[in-house]
Design an enzyme around this catalytic site. Structure first.
Site, PDB file in Angstrom:
ATOM      1  CG  HIS A  58      19.766  15.479 -12.899  1.00  0.00           C
ATOM      2  ND1 HIS A  58      20.512  15.686 -14.048  1.00  0.00           N
ATOM      3  CD2 HIS A  58      20.372  14.446 -12.260  1.00  0.00           C
ATOM      4  CE1 HIS A  58      21.510  14.809 -14.079  1.00  0.00           C
ATOM      5  NE2 HIS A  58      21.451  14.053 -12.997  1.00  0.00           N
ATOM      6  CG  HIS A  60      20.671   9.190 -11.481  1.00  0.00           C
ATOM      7  ND1 HIS A  60      21.295   8.771 -12.633  1.00  0.00           N
ATOM      8  CD2 HIS A  60      21.036  10.469 -11.304  1.00  0.00           C
ATOM      9  CE1 HIS A  60      22.013   9.755 -13.133  1.00  0.00           C
ATOM     10  NE2 HIS A  60      21.875  10.802 -12.342  1.00  0.00           N
ATOM     11  CD  GLN A 153      26.898   6.461 -14.273  1.00  0.00           C
ATOM     12  OE1 GLN A 153      25.887   6.628 -13.612  1.00  0.00           O
ATOM     13  NE2 GLN A 153      27.880   7.368 -14.304  1.00  0.00           N
ATOM     14  CG  HIS A 211      24.925  13.173 -15.913  1.00  0.00           C
ATOM     15  ND1 HIS A 211      23.762  12.683 -16.427  1.00  0.00           N
ATOM     16  CD2 HIS A 211      24.877  12.942 -14.568  1.00  0.00           C
ATOM     17  CE1 HIS A 211      23.025  12.181 -15.432  1.00  0.00           C
ATOM     18  NE2 HIS A 211      23.678  12.322 -14.302  1.00  0.00           N
ATOM     19  CD  GLU A 214      28.138  14.725 -11.354  1.00  0.00           C
ATOM     20  OE1 GLU A 214      27.764  14.007 -12.296  1.00  0.00           O
ATOM     21  OE2 GLU A 214      27.772  14.556 -10.170  1.00  0.00           O
ATOM     22  CG  ASP A 310      22.159  13.838  -9.129  1.00  0.00           C
ATOM     23  OD1 ASP A 310      21.863  12.966  -9.972  1.00  0.00           O
ATOM     24  OD2 ASP A 310      23.316  14.274  -9.003  1.00  0.00           O
TER      25      ASP A 310
END
Ligand SMILES: [Zn+2]
Length: 426
Positions: A58, A60, A153, A211, A214, A310
């Site tokens: 995971h 970004h 997002q 996701h 979270e 992440d």
């Protein structure tokens, strides 16, 4: 593809004194004293630990190495990070995105991290980050397996055009369907987003990685819906719930029902220890919740759990270097997995477990697997975690991508070897 012979390696399962022969990019033998042609390049592992490469389940990559642009996250919260990313997006250029991603890939290779699943934001109508990371995926293909997740997002139902953009990104060749149900306007919208996205994945034959929950809100229960649709659509083994931090705060009775449902649906879980311990619990005074999902309990229930980095130097996290041993070490501290078996499981979470999540072909150290591995200056996986072990050699398809020498001391103390020996316990 390349040929290479590794002499005298120790493997993560404890076997030692083994040679590993790679021909034409693939491992063809793992046994003692392999006889090979004198022309073959040879590397003496000197008994150090040879592991399959690290895998980050995971990440970004569209945001990485942007720390401070256009400003720093003052509160340290997830929500300010999302707002800050929104400020940064209009300022991004394709060239800068590619340059930062490639810089990070260099770091990753040096750390023996050769497979990364990265989410890429699809809420920008230009799909600039998608285009940039598709280009990067091709550029780094000889070195790194880069898997892209179409990540809405700002919410696939909440943000204008997000659903259409997500489908456009998949049309362009993005690999995995993403989502963020806890960021939709309502719990009902969140559940609806999970249904819509899982059906898109089922129709296209793609994997899912959302996701999910979270949040410190114990009522954020989208993982239940994700497991339901994974089961309903026959997506067992192809769906991942990332973060799942609300499980930390959930009622224990409810979790006792939830864990078997996740296992039954074959849903993988990803914890992001460095980020979960940093972002969660920010609304607490004291005691402050740790916020990481229930890693040992998920594993005990038969759920495959991987760890992700992440973020590295971005709107959410100011540190990091692509070191999955740092990720695993934080995970074992936060989850209190300090038994020998627990630490071994945390090493697995950044290697074999995450490889299963990505569905990597030919991952491992058996004959037939790809000739990809990292030689660590440690004797066991637990020692590698304790030392954040030095990467002595990083190999992809039999080709050496990175190497470094063991650290030498200039003290020259009597009775001490010149190389620093961190492994006194052996
Ligand atoms: Zn993430």
């Amino acid at each position: 593809m390349h040929d290479l012979l590794i002499r005298n390696a120790t493997l993560p399962d404890g076997r030692s004194g083994l040679d590993v022969l790679v021909l034409d990019g693939r491992i063809v033998a793992v046994e003692p004293n392999i006889q090979a042609s004198p022309q073959l390049p040879v590397h003496d592992a000197q008994g150090w630990l040879l592991s399959p490469p690290f895998v980050d389940a995971h990440f970004h990559m569209d945001a990485t190495l942007s720390y401070g642009l256009p400003r720093v996250n003052a509160s340290g919260t997830l929500l300010e990070g999302i707002g800050l990313w929104g400020e940064l997006k209009p300022l991004l250029t394709p060239e800068a995105l590619v340059e930062r991603a490639l810089a990070y890939c260099d770091w990753a290779v040096a750390k023996g991290l050769l497979a990364i699943r990265t989410h890429v934001d699809v809420c920008d109508d230009r799909l600039m980050a998608v285009q940039a990371l598709l280009q990067v995926r091709e550029q780094v293909r000889p070195y790194i397996d880069l898997q892209l997740v179409a990540f809405p997002q700002d919410g696939v139902l909440r943000a204008p055009n997000a659903l259409a953009n997500l489908e456009r990104a998949l049309d362009l060749g993005v690999d995995v369907v993403g989502g963020i149900p806890h960021f939709e306007r309502t719990m009902a919208d969140g559940a609806e987003s999970v249904r819509v996205l899982c059906e898109i994945a089922a129709d296209r034959g793609l994997r899912v990685d959302m996701h999910c929950d979270e949040s410190d809100d114990p009522m954020s229960r989208h993982i239940e819906t994700l497991a339901f649709h994974a089961h309903r659509l026959g997506l067992q083994g192809r769906v991942t719930g990332s973060h799942l931090t609300s499980m930390h705060s959930m009622d224990n009775y409810y979790v006792s029902k939830l864990l078997p449902l996740i296992a039954e649906a074959g849903v993988h879980a990803v914890a992001n220890p460095l980020i979960n311990i940093t972002l969660q619990g920010r609304h607490d005074t004291y005691p402050k919740r740790r916020g990481m999902t229930r890693v040992p309990e998920l594993m005990a229930a038969g759920v495959n759990v991987g760890f992700g980095h992440d973020c590295v130097m971005d709107p959410w996290y100011s540190l990091g270097s692509g070191d999955m041993l740092e990720v695993a070490a934080m995970g074992l501290h936060v989850a209190q997995m300090t038994s020998q078996a627990g630490m071994q499981a945390c090493f697995d979470a950044v290697t074999v477990n995450s490889a299963r999540i990505l569905g990597l072909e030919g991952y491992g150290l058996a004959p037939g697997c790809r000739g990809d591995f990292v030689l660590l200056q440690a004797r066991t996986p637990v020692e590698a975690l304790r030392l954040r072990a030095h990467r002595l050699l990083v190999v992809r398809g039999g080709a050496v991508l990175a190497e470094s020498a063991p650290v030498r001391s200039l003290l020259q103390l009597p009775g001490r070897p010149p190389e620093v020996d961190w492994t006194l316990a052996r």
